[in-house]
Structures are given as C-alpha cells and as structure tokens.
Design an enzyme around this catalytic site. Sequence first.
Site, PDB file in Angstrom:
ATOM      1  N   GLY A  18       0.833  -1.193   0.000  1.00 54.00           N
ATOM      2  CA  GLY A  18       0.000   0.000   0.000  1.00 54.00           C
ATOM      3  C   GLY A  18       0.864   1.237   0.000  1.00 54.00           C
ATOM      4  N   CYS A  19       0.347   2.295   0.561  1.00 57.04           N
ATOM      5  CA  CYS A  19       1.049   3.574   0.603  1.00 57.04           C
ATOM      6  C   CYS A  19       2.365   3.447   1.369  1.00 57.04           C
ATOM      7  CB  CYS A  19       0.154   4.610   1.278  1.00 57.04           C
ATOM      8  SG  CYS A  19       0.952   6.204   1.485  1.00 57.04           S
ATOM      9  N   PHE A  20       3.445   3.945   0.782  1.00 56.11           N
ATOM     10  CA  PHE A  20       4.741   3.808   1.446  1.00 56.11           C
ATOM     11  C   PHE A  20       4.871   4.647   2.696  1.00 56.11           C
ATOM     12  CE2 PHE A  20       6.493   6.248  -2.510  1.00 56.11           C
ATOM     13  CZ  PHE A  20       5.955   7.470  -2.091  1.00 56.11           C
ATOM     14  N   TRP A  21       4.029   5.660   2.872  1.00 51.48           N
ATOM     15  CA  TRP A  21       4.083   6.464   4.103  1.00 51.48           C
ATOM     16  C   TRP A  21       3.789   5.598   5.321  1.00 51.48           C
ATOM     17  CZ3 TRP A  21       0.339  10.608   1.834  1.00 51.48           C
ATOM     18  CH2 TRP A  21       1.004  11.382   0.868  1.00 51.48           C
TER      19      TRP A  21
END
Length: 187
Positions: A18-21
């Site tokens: 998913g989102c790397f953040w």
Amino acid sequence: MTKNETPAVRETAILAGGCFWCLEAVFKEVDGVESVSSGYIGGRVEAPTYRQVCDGGTGHAEAVQIVFDPAVVSYRELLEIFFVIHDPTSLNRQGNDIGTQYRSAIFAVSDEQLHTALDLIEYMGEARVYPSAIVTKVERAGTFWPAEDYHRDYYANNSDQPYCQYIVAPKVAKFREKFANRRRRGG
C-alpha cells in the site's frame, strides 16, 4: 576499527504494502532498522515520479527499502511485522488506495530472502492466519527508485494531516501494540 574487528553486517529488505508512508512510519520504529526509504520498484519506467506511479501506468509499486542489522532483527521478523500492518489478502489495494501501485509484494534481494518469504507465506496459509488467501507476490528485486524528497519522514512531518491521522496512525499503533518488544528504545 582494529584489525580483529569485523565490520557490522547490514541487509536490505524491500516491501510493498500500500502507501509507502504507512510502511516507512512503522519500520522507522523497529529496533535494528537503520534506515527506511520510500520509493518505487517493479515497473518498466526508468526513474518514475510519484505522479506517474500514482496514475498506475508504470507498473511500479510504492515500496520501502529497509536497511537493517540482522543481529538485532531478522528478515523473517520484518516480514512478520509487514504481514500484520497491512492486508496481504487484498489484491491491488489497501483500503481506499486502489491499483497495482498499492499491491502487496516482497522484493527479495537474495535467494535466502526469497525462500524465507515463500516459507512464511506457506506457513501462514496452512495455519489459516487470515480468513482469505494471501495474495502477496514474492519476486526478485529489480531497481529501487527513491521517491522524491518530500516523501521522506512524511508521517513524522505531517502527522496532523487527515490521511496520516486516519490511515497511517492506526498502523503505527497496531505495530506498537503487537510488537512492543521489537520497538526501538526511545521510539
């Protein structure tokens, strides 16, 4: 370093979930992790930009590259954390983030990592850890392209932003609850 000392061994893991953040925020808190970089891997465009990857046409996944000390945290332990903080049963999506750029994938940098990942997925499948099948792909790592500088420490620098509050923060809290013994001291 004296002539009898051996240099510290460091390994690299590359994970997409998913989102790397979200991944960056969690893995920065893991004891034994020395650095976490957000970026892109698994696509067909040289040096892709965030906008290109978000548009879904490059084939890249948002991922993190983790440099760690295997004497402190093993590759398998990193994978165990990875499987808890994202949904490995959801094909090409994590929550409202939809597309192949948000796929669940492990990019192995060695044969040992490849076998460790496949063995863990097989074990979790046989143990029915999840009610649905694990769709996480395991493949050999290609070129990891670092993301633009404004993605670095995104959660730490933007924790009051709604996405961070509603998406990233719960994953960090889940890690802290389930892996308190793996958390970096002072973290």
